[in-house]
Design an enzyme around this catalytic site. Sequence first.
Site, mmCIF file in Angstrom:
data_model
loop_
_atom_site.group_PDB
_atom_site.id
_atom_site.type_symbol
_atom_site.label_atom_id
_atom_site.label_comp_id
_atom_site.label_asym_id
_atom_site.label_seq_id
_atom_site.Cartn_x
_atom_site.Cartn_y
_atom_site.Cartn_z
ATOM 1 N N THR A 174 0.289 20.112 -47.316
ATOM 2 C CA THR A 174 1.350 19.115 -47.521
ATOM 3 C C THR A 174 1.996 19.314 -48.884
ATOM 4 O O THR A 174 3.215 19.167 -49.043
ATOM 5 C CB THR A 174 0.779 17.688 -47.402
ATOM 6 O OG1 THR A 174 0.125 17.551 -46.138
ATOM 7 C CG2 THR A 174 1.888 16.647 -47.498
ATOM 8 N N GLU A 220 1.494 21.434 -39.043
ATOM 9 C CA GLU A 220 0.556 21.519 -37.909
ATOM 10 C C GLU A 220 1.135 22.356 -36.767
ATOM 11 O O GLU A 220 1.085 21.967 -35.594
ATOM 12 C CB GLU A 220 0.188 20.106 -37.403
ATOM 13 C CG GLU A 220 -0.372 19.163 -38.459
ATOM 14 C CD GLU A 220 -1.803 19.504 -38.879
ATOM 15 O OE1 GLU A 220 -2.303 20.576 -38.486
ATOM 16 O OE2 GLU A 220 -2.403 18.708 -39.602
ATOM 17 N N GLN A 237 -7.897 25.437 -36.516
ATOM 18 C CA GLN A 237 -7.928 23.989 -36.271
ATOM 19 C C GLN A 237 -7.097 23.597 -35.056
ATOM 20 O O GLN A 237 -6.655 22.450 -34.942
ATOM 21 C CB GLN A 237 -7.445 23.233 -37.517
ATOM 22 C CG GLN A 237 -8.358 23.396 -38.716
ATOM 23 C CD GLN A 237 -7.943 22.514 -39.875
ATOM 24 O OE1 GLN A 237 -8.151 21.298 -39.877
ATOM 25 N NE2 GLN A 237 -7.338 23.117 -40.886
ATOM 26 N N ARG A 291 -14.342 18.331 -42.754
ATOM 27 C CA ARG A 291 -13.951 16.983 -43.205
ATOM 28 C C ARG A 291 -14.767 16.565 -44.430
ATOM 29 O O ARG A 291 -14.392 15.645 -45.150
ATOM 30 C CB ARG A 291 -14.180 15.934 -42.101
ATOM 31 C CG ARG A 291 -13.403 16.074 -40.797
ATOM 32 C CD ARG A 291 -11.950 16.338 -40.975
ATOM 33 N NE ARG A 291 -11.688 17.773 -41.004
ATOM 34 C CZ ARG A 291 -10.568 18.319 -41.476
ATOM 35 N NH1 ARG A 291 -9.623 17.561 -41.981
ATOM 36 N NH2 ARG A 291 -10.393 19.626 -41.470
#
Length: 676
Positions: free
Chosen positions: A31, A212, A242, A612
Site C-alpha cells: 500500500t 491485490e 496469497q 499474519r
Amino acid sequence: MSNALNLAQLQAVHHTGGPSLVLAGAGSGKTRVIVHKIAHLLGQGTPAASIAAITFTNKAAAEMHERARALTGKAAAQVLICTFHALGVRILRQDGECLGLKPQFSILDSDDVLALLKDCGGSTDLATARQWQWTISRWKNAGLDAESALAQAKDEDERVAARIMTRYHERLAAYRSVDFDDLIVLPLRLLQQHPEVRARWQAAYAHWLVDEYQDTNATQYALLQLLAGEAARMTLVGDDDQSIYGWRGATLDNLRRLPEDYPQLKVIKLEQNYRSTAAILRAANQLIASNPKLFEKKLWSELGDGEAIQALACDHEEHEAERMAARWLALRAANPSLRWRDMAALYRANHQSRPLEQALRRAQIPYKVSGGQSFFDRAEIKDVCAWMRLLVNQDDDPAFLRAITTPKRGIGHQTLAALGTLAHGLRLSLFDGLYAHALQASVSKRAHEGLVAFGQEVNALQFAARHANTAERAREVLDDWLKGLGYEQHLHDSEDSPQAATKRWGHVLEFCDWMAQRCQAGDDPTQAPGLLDVAQTVALASTLDERADEADVVTLSTLHAAKGLEWPHVWLAGVNEDVLPMRRDADADLPATEQATRLEEERRLMYVGITRAKQTLVVSWQNRRKRGRDWVAGKPSRFVAEMALTQNQPTIDPRERLRALRAEFAQLKAEGAASS
C-alpha cells in the site's frame, strides 16, 4: 518502516512508462508503494483526476484514500480510488444507456437475487437457489452468457441453472436492474461493443494502479485491458503466494498471461518483510516452496529471529481451546501493557470458532468473531430498511422491489415487468409509475388494484412517520405498520422452525425500538427528530458496526477473512489433515490436476495464516476430533511438516510442559522453604 523507501520499492514507484507487475510479498509495504506512486505521478505533472487506483474492498479504498491524502494533501481528493465494482457503477451511470440502462438503474443485493432466482426456478428451497446463484455468478465471472453456459453445461443440474439464468436475465432487463456481477460484466460488454465509449475512458485516465491483482477474475482482467488500452500504463500489485479466492473466480492465469500479453512488462519483487520475525518467515518460505512458482520470491526481515514457533498436539478441540485461552492470559500476565486486540486465533472453517468462543467466555476474555454477519445485513432488517428508504426516496427502485415483494402480496413478476417497462418508457421511477394513467391498460384489473394499494400503504406510512416525533408515537406507528403488513406471519411462513422465525422477529422489534429511541426528545422537545428524519439516517446505520474494529478484544477469524490483517500474537487452530487442507467427500472423484490445484490453494491459505503473525506464532492440531457424532483419530496437517520447524522449535505436548512447570515450581518452593 522508516520514511525512506527501499530500492525495490523505489523501482516500483518510478516505473511509469508502461506496464509493471509488483510482486509484493506479505508485509512488504504494497500500500505504501501504491500511495507513493500516486505522489510520484502527481509530481511528474500527471493530473490527479487522470489517476485511478482500484482495490477489492471499500475498507482498503478508504485506507488508501487516507494515506494518499496524508502524503499529497488536497490533490488526493481528485484521484479515483475505488473498488472494481464501484468503478463498474461509475462506467454504467455515465454510459450505461448504450446498453439500455437508465442512469439511476437499480443494483440488487444478494437477498434480492435469491428471491428472484426462487421465482425464476419455481422453488422455495434456499439451498437450491443459492446453488443457482453461485453457478450463475461463476459463469458470469468467466464471461459466459446464458446461451454459452447451456452449451457448456456438464450435467442436468447445470442445464437447469443455465435455463434459469435465461429467465433471470429477462427479469433483470424488465426491472431495469443489475446484480453485483453485472457491475463488471456489463462495463466489459459496453467497452467491447462501443469503440467511442472505450476511447473516451482510455483518454480519461493516464495511469491505472490495481491492488491485490492476484484476486482478479477473467472478466476483471479483460475490463482492465480495455481501460488501459495499447499504452498499458498500469501498475499491478499482487502476490501469487496469497491467491486464495479460486472458489469465487479469481485465477492465477491472469498472472501467467501478463508476460505473454505485455512483452514489455517490468517485474519488480518486494521481498523485504516489515511485519514478521525471521523465524516466522523461514516457516512461511519453507511451506510455500512446495507449490510450483510463477515467480521465484523469498521473504526476509531485519527484525531478528524472534521466538521459536510452537507446534502443539492437543487431545481434542476443547483441550486446544483451553490451551489458547491460557496462553492469552499468560501473555497478559507477563506484559500488562499488552492489549487483547494484539491477539488472534485463526482457523479454516467458521464452525471451528465455537469451542474457542466457549473457552474465551469461561476465561472472561473479550473477543469478536471477525467476518460474522452484521446486524444490518440480516434479511429481516433489510426488509424494514427497504420501506424506510422508500419513505425518504421514492425513486429508490431496489427498495421498491424489495418492499412490494416481501411479504408477497399477489403481485407477480409479469406485473412488475410491465410496470418496469412502462416506467422506463416514461422515464419514471417504479413508484411514480404506479400513478401513470397508462398503467391500467398495461396490467390486469386485479394487479392494478394491488399496485395502487401498495402505493397507498407507502404514502400512509410516510404521513404517519412525518408526524411521529416522540419515541412512543414512533413505536406505535411502526407496530401498526408491521401488524398491517403481516410481517411476523411472513417470517413464520418462510422459516422451517418456529424458533428461527421468533428469533428473526425479535431482530425486527429490536431494530424498530432502535429507530423509536432515536425520536426521543432531549432537554428541548422541539428538537426531537421525527421518525421520517430517523428513516433518512437508516442507510448509515451499518456504519455503527465499524466501531467494533477499535475495541480491545481478541479476534477469532477464518483464514480467508484474516487476509490483509496482522497481529503481534497469532494462534493457528485445528491445523489437522482433512481440515487444512480441507478434504471434501467429492474431491476423490476430481481429476488429478484439479486436486493438485485445490491443494496448492489450501497451502497458500496456510501461508496467509502464518504471515499474519508479527512476533509469536502457535500452530496446533487435535489428536482426536468429532466427525458428526463420532470421534475419529486426528493427525497434524501435512503443512506442519512442510514448515520444516527446526529442533529448536519442537512439537510440544502441553501436558509434558505442564508437568515440567509444576516440577520447577515445586523445586523453587522447596528451595524457598530451605532458605527460610
